[in-house]
Design a protein around this motif. Structure first.
Motif, PDB file in Angstrom:
ATOM      1  N   ALA A  53      -5.234  -1.361 121.533  1.00 50.23           N
ATOM      2  CA  ALA A  53      -5.580  -0.440 120.449  1.00 50.23           C
ATOM      3  C   ALA A  53      -6.654   0.551 120.866  1.00 50.23           C
ATOM      4  O   ALA A  53      -6.701   1.665 120.345  1.00 50.23           O
ATOM      5  CB  ALA A  53      -6.034  -1.227 119.226  1.00 50.23           C
ATOM      6  N   ASN A  54      -7.495   0.183 121.803  1.00 50.69           N
ATOM      7  CA  ASN A  54      -8.576   1.069 122.231  1.00 50.69           C
ATOM      8  C   ASN A  54      -8.226   1.913 123.457  1.00 50.69           C
ATOM      9  O   ASN A  54      -8.896   2.911 123.729  1.00 50.69           O
ATOM     10  CB  ASN A  54      -9.846   0.262 122.487  1.00 50.69           C
ATOM     11  CG  ASN A  54     -10.474  -0.171 121.191  1.00 50.69           C
ATOM     12  OD1 ASN A  54     -11.015   0.641 120.465  1.00 50.69           O
ATOM     13  ND2 ASN A  54     -10.360  -1.450 120.882  1.00 50.69           N
ATOM     14  N   LEU A  55      -7.188   1.551 124.183  1.00 46.58           N
ATOM     15  CA  LEU A  55      -6.824   2.287 125.399  1.00 46.58           C
ATOM     16  C   LEU A  55      -6.567   3.777 125.170  1.00 46.58           C
ATOM     17  O   LEU A  55      -7.021   4.598 125.970  1.00 46.58           O
ATOM     18  CB  LEU A  55      -5.611   1.647 126.071  1.00 46.58           C
ATOM     19  CG  LEU A  55      -5.909   0.430 126.926  1.00 46.58           C
ATOM     20  CD1 LEU A  55      -4.611  -0.170 127.449  1.00 46.58           C
ATOM     21  CD2 LEU A  55      -6.827   0.786 128.068  1.00 46.58           C
ATOM     22  N   PRO A  56      -5.855   4.188 124.126  1.00 49.78           N
ATOM     23  CA  PRO A  56      -5.627   5.629 123.968  1.00 49.78           C
ATOM     24  C   PRO A  56      -6.906   6.445 123.798  1.00 49.78           C
ATOM     25  O   PRO A  56      -6.917   7.640 124.094  1.00 49.78           O
ATOM     26  CB  PRO A  56      -4.768   5.722 122.700  1.00 49.78           C
ATOM     27  CG  PRO A  56      -4.123   4.397 122.570  1.00 49.78           C
ATOM     28  CD  PRO A  56      -5.114   3.425 123.130  1.00 49.78           C
ATOM     29  N   PHE A  57      -7.976   5.823 123.351  1.00 49.24           N
ATOM     30  CA  PHE A  57      -9.209   6.554 123.074  1.00 49.24           C
ATOM     31  C   PHE A  57     -10.194   6.558 124.234  1.00 49.24           C
ATOM     32  O   PHE A  57     -11.088   7.397 124.288  1.00 49.24           O
ATOM     33  CB  PHE A  57      -9.889   5.984 121.826  1.00 49.24           C
ATOM     34  CG  PHE A  57      -9.033   6.115 120.607  1.00 49.24           C
ATOM     35  CD1 PHE A  57      -8.877   7.341 119.988  1.00 49.24           C
ATOM     36  CD2 PHE A  57      -8.366   5.024 120.090  1.00 49.24           C
ATOM     37  CE1 PHE A  57      -8.073   7.481 118.874  1.00 49.24           C
ATOM     38  CE2 PHE A  57      -7.566   5.146 118.969  1.00 49.24           C
ATOM     39  CZ  PHE A  57      -7.415   6.377 118.361  1.00 49.24           C
ATOM     40  N   VAL A  58     -10.061   5.646 125.172  1.00 48.18           N
ATOM     41  CA  VAL A  58     -10.995   5.572 126.298  1.00 48.18           C
ATOM     42  C   VAL A  58     -10.357   6.030 127.607  1.00 48.18           C
ATOM     43  O   VAL A  58     -10.977   5.938 128.651  1.00 48.18           O
ATOM     44  CB  VAL A  58     -11.575   4.146 126.463  1.00 48.18           C
ATOM     45  CG1 VAL A  58     -12.366   3.739 125.239  1.00 48.18           C
ATOM     46  CG2 VAL A  58     -10.487   3.145 126.769  1.00 48.18           C
ATOM     47  N   LEU A  65      -0.045   7.241 128.172  1.00 42.81           N
ATOM     48  CA  LEU A  65       0.472   5.868 128.179  1.00 42.81           C
ATOM     49  C   LEU A  65      -0.165   5.022 129.282  1.00 42.81           C
ATOM     50  O   LEU A  65       0.501   4.275 129.977  1.00 42.81           O
ATOM     51  CB  LEU A  65       1.988   5.848 128.284  1.00 42.81           C
ATOM     52  CG  LEU A  65       2.712   6.365 127.052  1.00 42.81           C
ATOM     53  CD1 LEU A  65       4.205   6.430 127.304  1.00 42.81           C
ATOM     54  CD2 LEU A  65       2.415   5.516 125.830  1.00 42.81           C
ATOM     55  N   VAL A  66      -1.435   5.164 129.459  1.00 44.54           N
ATOM     56  CA  VAL A  66      -2.302   4.389 130.347  1.00 44.54           C
ATOM     57  C   VAL A  66      -2.006   4.602 131.828  1.00 44.54           C
ATOM     58  O   VAL A  66      -2.912   4.808 132.600  1.00 44.54           O
ATOM     59  CB  VAL A  66      -2.251   2.881 130.008  1.00 44.54           C
ATOM     60  CG1 VAL A  66      -3.171   2.088 130.889  1.00 44.54           C
ATOM     61  CG2 VAL A  66      -2.571   2.645 128.549  1.00 44.54           C
ATOM     62  N   LEU A  67      -0.757   4.586 132.245  1.00 49.60           N
ATOM     63  CA  LEU A  67      -0.422   4.683 133.665  1.00 49.60           C
ATOM     64  C   LEU A  67       0.161   6.027 134.063  1.00 49.60           C
ATOM     65  O   LEU A  67       0.354   6.279 135.244  1.00 49.60           O
ATOM     66  CB  LEU A  67       0.579   3.579 134.038  1.00 49.60           C
ATOM     67  CG  LEU A  67       0.101   2.156 133.808  1.00 49.60           C
ATOM     68  CD1 LEU A  67       1.227   1.175 134.058  1.00 49.60           C
ATOM     69  CD2 LEU A  67      -1.091   1.838 134.665  1.00 49.60           C
ATOM     70  N   LEU A 125       1.904   1.387 121.874  1.00 49.60           N
ATOM     71  CA  LEU A 125       1.210   0.173 122.319  1.00 49.60           C
ATOM     72  C   LEU A 125       1.291  -0.947 121.288  1.00 49.60           C
ATOM     73  O   LEU A 125       1.313  -2.125 121.643  1.00 49.60           O
ATOM     74  CB  LEU A 125      -0.238   0.494 122.679  1.00 49.60           C
ATOM     75  CG  LEU A 125      -0.384   1.324 123.956  1.00 49.60           C
ATOM     76  CD1 LEU A 125      -1.821   1.806 124.122  1.00 49.60           C
ATOM     77  CD2 LEU A 125       0.052   0.528 125.162  1.00 49.60           C
ATOM     78  N   TYR A 126       1.370  -0.600 119.993  1.00 48.21           N
ATOM     79  CA  TYR A 126       1.582  -1.615 118.941  1.00 48.21           C
ATOM     80  C   TYR A 126       2.894  -2.348 119.204  1.00 48.21           C
ATOM     81  O   TYR A 126       2.956  -3.578 119.124  1.00 48.21           O
ATOM     82  CB  TYR A 126       1.587  -0.943 117.571  1.00 48.21           C
ATOM     83  CG  TYR A 126       2.065  -1.833 116.458  1.00 48.21           C
ATOM     84  CD1 TYR A 126       1.241  -2.810 115.918  1.00 48.21           C
ATOM     85  CD2 TYR A 126       3.341  -1.695 115.929  1.00 48.21           C
ATOM     86  CE1 TYR A 126       1.676  -3.635 114.893  1.00 48.21           C
ATOM     87  CE2 TYR A 126       3.783  -2.508 114.901  1.00 48.21           C
ATOM     88  CZ  TYR A 126       2.946  -3.477 114.386  1.00 48.21           C
ATOM     89  OH  TYR A 126       3.393  -4.288 113.373  1.00 48.21           O
TER      90      TYR A 126
END
Length: 102
Positions: free
Chosen positions: A18-23, A28-30, A50-51
């Motif tokens: 839940a916090n990955l998109p904001f930090v 999509l992280v990769l 991500l949910y």
């Protein structure tokens, strides 16, 4: 893995996802890094994706533990709002605490 361990794994994975998109500035992280700051709409779409990723992990762990219980709309409403609540620290960091330099 025990049932308690599976539950804690899902809770921790939910909080992190839940916090990955904001930090993170990558899509999509990769994926590739955003040329400029990602827009809020893009971050919210990542949050939805991500949910479902965490939901798939939970489904796999539930299947390993035994029979999958049928879920109604109430389940998804509660887990969706919990996921949004878990995203609050990342949102606060990105949009309220972090100083943007011009």
């Amino acid at each position: 893995m025990s049932l308690t361990g599976s539950v804690w794994l899902i809770i921790v994975a939910s909080f992190v996802a839940a916090n990955l998109p904001f930090v993170n500035q990558r899509w999509l992280v990769l994926g590739p890094a955003a040329a400029h700051a990602k827009p809020l709409v893009g971050r919210l779409l990542e949050l939805v994706v991500l949910y479902f990723v965490v939901g798939a992990l939970a489904l796999v762990l539930e299947r390993r533990a035994g029979q999958i219980a049928p879920q109604g709309w109430e389940f998804y409403a509660i887990t969706g709002t919990m996921f949004l609540t878990f995203a609050f620290p990342g949102f606060v960091y990105r949009y309220l605490l972090r100083r943007h330099h011009s």
